[in-house]
Design a protein around this motif. Structure first.
Motif, PDB file in Angstrom:
ATOM      1  N   ALA A 226       0.834  -1.209   0.000  1.00 46.22           N
ATOM      2  CA  ALA A 226       0.000   0.000   0.000  1.00 46.22           C
ATOM      3  C   ALA A 226       0.866   1.257   0.000  1.00 46.22           C
ATOM      4  O   ALA A 226       0.546   2.247  -0.676  1.00 46.22           O
ATOM      5  CB  ALA A 226      -0.923  -0.007   1.216  1.00 46.22           C
ATOM      6  N   MET A 227       1.985   1.237   0.748  1.00 43.74           N
ATOM      7  CA  MET A 227       2.885   2.387   0.783  1.00 43.74           C
ATOM      8  C   MET A 227       3.513   2.631  -0.589  1.00 43.74           C
ATOM      9  O   MET A 227       3.619   3.778  -1.038  1.00 43.74           O
ATOM     10  CB  MET A 227       3.975   2.161   1.833  1.00 43.74           C
ATOM     11  CG  MET A 227       3.495   2.259   3.270  1.00 43.74           C
ATOM     12  SD  MET A 227       4.779   1.783   4.447  1.00 43.74           S
ATOM     13  CE  MET A 227       6.090   2.909   4.008  1.00 43.74           C
ATOM     14  N   GLN A 228       3.914   1.569  -1.267  1.00 46.58           N
ATOM     15  CA  GLN A 228       4.533   1.731  -2.578  1.00 46.58           C
ATOM     16  C   GLN A 228       3.516   2.206  -3.617  1.00 46.58           C
ATOM     17  O   GLN A 228       3.840   3.046  -4.467  1.00 46.58           O
ATOM     18  CB  GLN A 228       5.186   0.425  -3.016  1.00 46.58           C
ATOM     19  CG  GLN A 228       6.396   0.040  -2.173  1.00 46.58           C
ATOM     20  CD  GLN A 228       7.236  -1.045  -2.811  1.00 46.58           C
ATOM     21  OE1 GLN A 228       6.903  -1.564  -3.872  1.00 46.58           O
ATOM     22  NE2 GLN A 228       8.334  -1.415  -2.151  1.00 46.58           N
ATOM     23  N   ASP A 229       2.305   1.702  -3.541  1.00 41.81           N
ATOM     24  CA  ASP A 229       1.265   2.176  -4.463  1.00 41.81           C
ATOM     25  C   ASP A 229       0.998   3.665  -4.256  1.00 41.81           C
ATOM     26  O   ASP A 229       0.825   4.425  -5.219  1.00 41.81           O
ATOM     27  CB  ASP A 229      -0.023   1.380  -4.264  1.00 41.81           C
ATOM     28  CG  ASP A 229       0.121  -0.067  -4.722  1.00 41.81           C
ATOM     29  OD1 ASP A 229       1.050  -0.357  -5.500  1.00 41.81           O
ATOM     30  OD2 ASP A 229      -0.691  -0.907  -4.279  1.00 41.81           O
ATOM     31  N   LEU A 230       0.956   4.076  -2.976  1.00 41.39           N
ATOM     32  CA  LEU A 230       0.711   5.481  -2.670  1.00 41.39           C
ATOM     33  C   LEU A 230       1.887   6.349  -3.092  1.00 41.39           C
ATOM     34  O   LEU A 230       1.714   7.409  -3.705  1.00 41.39           O
ATOM     35  CB  LEU A 230       0.439   5.644  -1.172  1.00 41.39           C
ATOM     36  CG  LEU A 230       0.192   7.066  -0.658  1.00 41.39           C
ATOM     37  CD1 LEU A 230      -1.027   7.677  -1.335  1.00 41.39           C
ATOM     38  CD2 LEU A 230       0.022   7.058   0.856  1.00 41.39           C
ATOM     39  N   VAL A 386      15.415  11.181   4.093  1.00 38.48           N
ATOM     40  CA  VAL A 386      14.545  11.443   2.944  1.00 38.48           C
ATOM     41  C   VAL A 386      14.683  10.344   1.900  1.00 38.48           C
ATOM     42  O   VAL A 386      13.689   9.844   1.346  1.00 38.48           O
ATOM     43  CB  VAL A 386      14.866  12.824   2.334  1.00 38.48           C
ATOM     44  CG1 VAL A 386      14.094  13.028   1.029  1.00 38.48           C
ATOM     45  CG2 VAL A 386      14.536  13.931   3.315  1.00 38.48           C
ATOM     46  N   THR A 387      15.932   9.927   1.635  1.00 34.25           N
ATOM     47  CA  THR A 387      16.175   8.884   0.630  1.00 34.25           C
ATOM     48  C   THR A 387      15.499   7.571   1.016  1.00 34.25           C
ATOM     49  O   THR A 387      14.837   6.922   0.187  1.00 34.25           O
ATOM     50  CB  THR A 387      17.686   8.669   0.445  1.00 34.25           C
ATOM     51  OG1 THR A 387      18.302   9.896   0.071  1.00 34.25           O
ATOM     52  CG2 THR A 387      17.957   7.628  -0.620  1.00 34.25           C
ATOM     53  N   GLU A 388      15.665   7.161   2.274  1.00 33.06           N
ATOM     54  CA  GLU A 388      15.067   5.890   2.703  1.00 33.06           C
ATOM     55  C   GLU A 388      13.557   5.991   2.792  1.00 33.06           C
ATOM     56  O   GLU A 388      12.844   5.025   2.499  1.00 33.06           O
ATOM     57  CB  GLU A 388      15.649   5.465   4.045  1.00 33.06           C
ATOM     58  CG  GLU A 388      15.168   4.085   4.483  1.00 33.06           C
ATOM     59  CD  GLU A 388      15.992   3.494   5.612  1.00 33.06           C
ATOM     60  OE1 GLU A 388      15.436   2.680   6.369  1.00 33.06           O
ATOM     61  OE2 GLU A 388      17.182   3.837   5.720  1.00 33.06           O
ATOM     62  N   LEU A 389      13.046   7.148   3.212  1.00 37.32           N
ATOM     63  CA  LEU A 389      11.600   7.317   3.292  1.00 37.32           C
ATOM     64  C   LEU A 389      10.965   7.237   1.911  1.00 37.32           C
ATOM     65  O   LEU A 389       9.920   6.615   1.729  1.00 37.32           O
ATOM     66  CB  LEU A 389      11.276   8.655   3.958  1.00 37.32           C
ATOM     67  CG  LEU A 389       9.814   8.915   4.334  1.00 37.32           C
ATOM     68  CD1 LEU A 389       9.281   7.820   5.249  1.00 37.32           C
ATOM     69  CD2 LEU A 389       9.668  10.275   5.012  1.00 37.32           C
ATOM     70  N   LEU A 390      11.617   7.856   0.923  1.00 39.03           N
ATOM     71  CA  LEU A 390      11.118   7.752  -0.446  1.00 39.03           C
ATOM     72  C   LEU A 390      11.205   6.322  -0.958  1.00 39.03           C
ATOM     73  O   LEU A 390      10.324   5.856  -1.694  1.00 39.03           O
ATOM     74  CB  LEU A 390      11.912   8.689  -1.358  1.00 39.03           C
ATOM     75  CG  LEU A 390      11.697  10.191  -1.163  1.00 39.03           C
ATOM     76  CD1 LEU A 390      12.639  10.983  -2.053  1.00 39.03           C
ATOM     77  CD2 LEU A 390      10.260  10.584  -1.440  1.00 39.03           C
ATOM     78  N   ALA A 391      12.261   5.610  -0.562  1.00 36.50           N
ATOM     79  CA  ALA A 391      12.407   4.213  -0.990  1.00 36.50           C
ATOM     80  C   ALA A 391      11.276   3.352  -0.441  1.00 36.50           C
ATOM     81  O   ALA A 391      10.786   2.447  -1.120  1.00 36.50           O
ATOM     82  CB  ALA A 391      13.759   3.673  -0.543  1.00 36.50           C
ATOM     83  N   GLN A 392      10.845   3.639   0.782  1.00 36.97           N
ATOM     84  CA  GLN A 392       9.708   2.895   1.325  1.00 36.97           C
ATOM     85  C   GLN A 392       8.432   3.191   0.545  1.00 36.97           C
ATOM     86  O   GLN A 392       7.527   2.358   0.479  1.00 36.97           O
ATOM     87  CB  GLN A 392       9.507   3.245   2.799  1.00 36.97           C
ATOM     88  CG  GLN A 392      10.616   2.764   3.711  1.00 36.97           C
ATOM     89  CD  GLN A 392      10.255   2.909   5.172  1.00 36.97           C
ATOM     90  OE1 GLN A 392       9.187   2.480   5.607  1.00 36.97           O
ATOM     91  NE2 GLN A 392      11.151   3.515   5.952  1.00 36.97           N
TER      92      GLN A 392
END
Length: 418
Positions: A226-230, A386-392
């Motif tokens: 769901a996180m990746q779809d969002l 920021v990089t890891e949060l975007l990766a999630q």
């Protein structure tokens, strides 16, 4: 014959028997010449009714199944003891009433619903205070008011009846385990000792360890998807904050005491509302061209530097007049709400404020990201966060991951450090 023949269902004598059935049964049971096994026969008949009620609620149509492999966060968020109790009372009225009688709720509460705490007998009053630690904060606050002086006790009885009926439902059908699953997830989140969990499982108010591991794995996978779809929709904003965890050791060590302190980062994802489209965020080049951080920016492209004096002319005369109107409305509302009692009856005569540009309300869902072992108190830490949060959220450099990621080079991603 009147009661068993279907052709006589509408006969007036049948109707009369049914209307007075309670008086008739009571008279037969109290009759001195009744059969000795009458009580046993009546009990068996009533048991059949109760068993049918439990089986109906425990069936798949009863919406009480919580599959470990199909568990999702929506089931946790939508679970409500109050709604569960209402459904049980509706589908099993006989057994619900029996449990209430066995718990002596009528004796404890009495028939007077308008009783206040000062009128409650000392025994009931003691019972009330004995249960203070077991209630929710909202229920406790309501119980202290004059309107809900005894609301706590019905709440406690309802909770007990829900637990008892849930145990019966799971005994009838192992898949009917919604309450047990919710309790087990709570125990898992609180790192409850395994011996305690096993005891509660044997009692029947918790699911097994294997089942909870399957449920957690299922919810984690669905949450990640769901996180990746969002995130890959690019219509997402991010927020992150630091938090500290002191990982104390059970064995004393002769080292620096602050070595156990971990600086971590938490993150949240919010879907953008109010009709925001991807094209609205396609302004990366424009922002960089006008950014003061861009050393190659052309001077005429840079916006003029603003000071506090520019705030004095930010509103036109019409807008200032509107501000005055709003301030006047706030003053009247506060005076008629919190002012002297004389002004209270004028509150209904105050018209609503004038709508200039109304922002529609939207319920924004919040998705919690996985905690990150990153200290964001430094510039490099902020970049990593920021990089890891975007990766999630499914946005990453394709060079680093052999996965598909949307191209955001032309888009703006809204990110906020709290």
């Amino acid at each position: 014959m009147l009661l068993t023949c279907q052709e006589l269902n509408n006969h007036p004598h049948v109707h009369e028997l049914l209307v007075h059935s309670e008086d008739l049964i009571s008279a037969i049971i109290k009759h001195p010449s009744r059969p000795k096994n009458l009580a046993h026969t009546v009990t068996q008949l009533i048991q059949g009714i109760y068993v049918h009620e439990v089986r109906t609620m425990a069936s798949e149509e009863g919406s009480s199944h919580f599959g470990a492999l199909s568990a999702n966060m929506q089931q946790l968020e939508e679970f409500s003891i109050k709604e569960t109790a209402q459904a049980m009372k509706l589908n099993a009225p006989g057994l619900w009433g029996l449990l209430g009688a066995l718990l002596c709720e009528d004796e404890r509460l009495g028939s007077n619903k308008d009783v206040v705490m000062s009128d409650v007998p000392e025994a009931v009053n003691d019972y009330y205070w004995d249960q203070v630690e077991a209630i929710e904060l909202e229920g406790f606050i309501n119980a202290l008011t004059s309107e809900g002086a005894l609301n706590i006790m019905p709440c406690l009885h309802v909770n007990k009846k829900v637990v008892l009926l849930s145990i019966m439902m799971q005994s009838t059908n192992q898949k009917s385990n919604t309450l047990q699953s919710i309790i087990r997830i709570f125990l898992q989140s609180m790192h409850t000792l395994q011996n305690v969990v096993d005891t509660l499982t044997h009692i029947g108010i918790s699911i097994s360890t294997d089942a909870i591991h399957a449920a957690v794995k299922s919810m984690s996978a669905k949450s990640q998807n769901a996180m990746q779809d969002l995130g890959q929709s690019l219509l997402t904003s991010y927020a992150y904050d630091n938090f500290d965890v002191d990982l104390k050791s059970h064995v004393p060590i002769v080292e620096k005491s602050n070595d156990s302190l971990k600086h971590l980062t938490s993150g949240l994802m919010f879907p953008l509302q109010h009709g925001v489209t991807i094209d609205d965020l396609k302004c990366s080049e424009e922002l960089w061209r006008k950014s003061a951080l861009n050393t190659q920016a052309i001077e005429q492209d840079l916006p003029p530097h603003k000071t506090w004096k520019d705030l004095l002319s930010i509103h036109s005369e019409t807008e200032v007049t509107r501000d005055h109107h709003f301030n006047a409305w706030i003053f009247l509302m506060n005076s008629c709400t919190h002012g002297p009692e004389y002004f209270h009856h004028f509150r209904s005569e105050i018209p609503p404020p004038e709508v200039i540009e109304e922002i529609p309300l939207h319920k924004t869902s919040i998705t919690a990201a996985r905690a990150m072992d990153i200290n964001n108190s430094t510039v490099s830490g902020n970049i990593r966060a920021v990089t890891e949060l975007l990766a999630q959220g499914g946005i990453f450099d394709p060079v680093d991951f052999d996965l598909e990621s949307p191209d955001i080079s032309q888009h703006v991603v809204l990110c906020k450090s709290i």
